[in-house]
Design a protein around this motif. Structure first.
Motif, mmCIF file in Angstrom:
data_model
loop_
_atom_site.group_PDB
_atom_site.id
_atom_site.type_symbol
_atom_site.label_atom_id
_atom_site.label_comp_id
_atom_site.label_asym_id
_atom_site.label_seq_id
_atom_site.Cartn_x
_atom_site.Cartn_y
_atom_site.Cartn_z
ATOM 1 N N UNK A 29 0.813 -1.225 0.000
ATOM 2 C CA UNK A 29 0.000 0.000 0.000
ATOM 3 C C UNK A 29 0.842 1.268 0.000
ATOM 4 N N UNK A 30 2.162 1.095 0.062
ATOM 5 C CA UNK A 30 3.054 2.267 0.138
ATOM 6 C C UNK A 30 2.847 3.177 -1.079
ATOM 7 N N UNK A 31 2.749 2.549 -2.276
ATOM 8 C CA UNK A 31 2.635 3.373 -3.502
ATOM 9 C C UNK A 31 1.223 3.895 -3.696
ATOM 10 N N UNK A 32 0.337 3.560 -2.768
ATOM 11 C CA UNK A 32 -0.984 4.203 -2.773
ATOM 12 C C UNK A 32 -0.973 5.402 -1.839
ATOM 13 N N UNK A 33 0.188 5.623 -1.206
ATOM 14 C CA UNK A 33 0.319 6.795 -0.333
ATOM 15 C C UNK A 33 0.040 6.512 1.126
ATOM 16 N N UNK A 34 0.000 5.213 1.507
ATOM 17 C CA UNK A 34 -0.230 4.879 2.917
ATOM 18 C C UNK A 34 1.106 4.486 3.550
ATOM 19 N N UNK A 36 4.187 2.926 5.630
ATOM 20 C CA UNK A 36 4.441 1.604 6.232
ATOM 21 C C UNK A 36 4.733 1.827 7.718
ATOM 22 N N UNK A 37 5.130 0.754 8.388
ATOM 23 C CA UNK A 37 5.369 0.858 9.836
ATOM 24 C C UNK A 37 6.844 1.042 10.145
ATOM 25 N N UNK A 38 7.705 0.271 9.408
ATOM 26 C CA UNK A 38 9.113 0.192 9.851
ATOM 27 C C UNK A 38 10.089 0.787 8.845
ATOM 28 N N UNK A 39 9.571 1.321 7.744
ATOM 29 C CA UNK A 39 10.513 1.878 6.769
ATOM 30 C C UNK A 39 11.056 3.209 7.279
ATOM 31 N N UNK A 40 11.849 3.871 6.462
ATOM 32 C CA UNK A 40 12.500 5.132 6.863
ATOM 33 C C UNK A 40 11.453 6.137 7.336
ATOM 34 N N UNK A 41 10.315 6.189 6.628
ATOM 35 C CA UNK A 41 9.289 7.173 7.054
ATOM 36 C C UNK A 41 8.102 6.430 7.675
ATOM 37 N N UNK A 42 8.405 5.299 8.296
ATOM 38 C CA UNK A 42 7.330 4.445 8.831
ATOM 39 C C UNK A 42 6.640 5.050 10.051
ATOM 40 N N UNK A 43 5.437 4.553 10.291
ATOM 41 C CA UNK A 43 4.626 5.087 11.396
ATOM 42 C C UNK A 43 5.314 4.907 12.742
ATOM 43 N N UNK A 217 11.692 -4.260 -2.018
ATOM 44 C CA UNK A 217 12.943 -3.578 -2.407
ATOM 45 C C UNK A 217 14.074 -3.869 -1.420
ATOM 46 N N UNK A 218 13.707 -4.251 -0.177
ATOM 47 C CA UNK A 218 14.725 -4.565 0.856
ATOM 48 C C UNK A 218 14.783 -6.070 1.101
ATOM 49 N N UNK A 219 15.911 -6.497 1.708
ATOM 50 C CA UNK A 219 15.993 -7.888 2.178
ATOM 51 C C UNK A 219 15.235 -7.995 3.490
ATOM 52 N N UNK A 220 14.761 -9.216 3.770
ATOM 53 C CA UNK A 220 14.054 -9.451 5.033
ATOM 54 C C UNK A 220 14.548 -10.791 5.588
ATOM 55 N N UNK A 221 14.117 -11.156 6.811
ATOM 56 C CA UNK A 221 14.517 -12.473 7.347
ATOM 57 C C UNK A 221 14.050 -13.638 6.458
ATOM 58 N N UNK A 222 13.110 -13.359 5.566
ATOM 59 C CA UNK A 222 12.607 -14.420 4.675
ATOM 60 C C UNK A 222 13.485 -14.615 3.442
ATOM 61 N N UNK A 223 14.225 -13.556 3.078
ATOM 62 C CA UNK A 223 14.893 -13.528 1.763
ATOM 63 C C UNK A 223 15.704 -14.797 1.494
#
Ligand code: APR
Ligand code: ZN
Length: 245
Positions: A29-34, A36-43, A217-223
């Motif tokens: 939903x990030x590219x819909x303008x909502x 995220x929680x943990x990204x650089x500009x996360x909530x 776009x980022x790596x995660x523990x799942x990658x």
């Protein structure tokens, strides 16, 4: 964009799958303008989850918690689904047994036409009574009454979302586990894969032999667990997959 062969392989696996599952997080939903929680500009950079998204926070100050959700509803109410949401809705038409498992509470998957959705963390557009079984959808923006009261018994209404420290809705979680354990392919789109139990669903899928694809776009523990990890935005992935579906 990358060569289409990997997208063709993913498209073939989806089309030949008896069951395909998609797990999404805030990133879709990030590219819909909502945000995220943990990204650089996360909530969670601006607000403390423990002060707002917990039953104790609500108990201590229901008005503050509701003001935060009213603010988020205000942010979300005019946002539209993006190509990422639409491609997930399209997959539902292609695969005979398809399920979308989402951690998102923004309602954009429904707006994009997805029907077979498991909302693991609830839905910000629904509210429920803390005392009785009353529950309703409420699209009001702004909310007329904060905190809202139950029309049936007069108790407080709360957002029908899952807070930290709370169990997920049993049926939703059981269904999500069942589908993760019986799918041939799982696409994991836009989640940091750090919040349980959602983050275990792709592991369950992998453990039973599903083909695991990550779009982030980022790596995660799942990658490292994934068969394919595409360092792409959800809309970029959607555009490429659309070409070969
Ligand atoms: N396309 C795809 N992924 C993206 C994009 C994008 N355009 N932009 C960011 N991302 C990725 C980020 O790299 C990050 O890994 O989306 C992920 C978002 O992670 P979080 O903000 O942690 O969101 P999520 O994984 O959904 O959080 C899970 O935590 O706070 C709770 O209940 C809340 O449901 C939420 C849960
Ligand atoms: Zn009630």
């Amino acid at each position: 964009m990358g060569d289409t062969s990997i997208f063709r392989e993913i498209a073939d696996k989806i089309k030949n799958a008896r069951k395909a599952v998609v797990l999404t997080g805030a990133g879709i939903s990030k590219e819909s303008g909502i945000p995220t929680f943990r990204g650089a500009d996360g909530l969670w950079k601006r607000f403390k989850p423990e002060e707002l998204a917990t039953p104790w926070a609500f108990e201590r100050n229901p008005k503050l918690v509701w003001e935060w959700y009213a603010w988020r509803r205000g942010l979300m109410h005019d946002k539209k689904p993006n190509k990422g949401h639409y491609i997930v809705a399209k997959l539902e038409q292609i695969v005979s047994h398809f399920w979308l498992i989402t951690q998102n509470i923004d309602g954009l998957h429904r707006l994009a036409g997805s029907k077979r959705i498991i909302e693991l963390h609830g839905n910000i557009w629904r509210e429920r009574c803390v005392s009785c079984s009353f529950r309703r959808e409420n699209m009001e923006v702004p909310l007329k009454e904060i905190p809202p009261k139950c029309p049936q018994c007069g108790s407080l209404l709360r957002p029908d979302v899952v807070w930290f420290g709370e169990a997920l809705p049993t049926d939703a979680l059981n269904d999500a586990i069942h589908h993760s354990e019986t799918c041939e392919i799982m696409l994991v789109i836009g989640t940091s894969a750090v919040v349980q139990p959602a983050a275990s669903l792709p592991v369950m899928a992998k453990n039973q032999g599903a083909f695991l694809v990550e779009v982030n776009p980022e790596s995660t523990p799942l990658t490292s667990l994934c068969d394919v990890s595409l360092k792409l935005k959800a809309t970029e992935f959607a555009e490429e997959l659309e070409k070969v579906l």
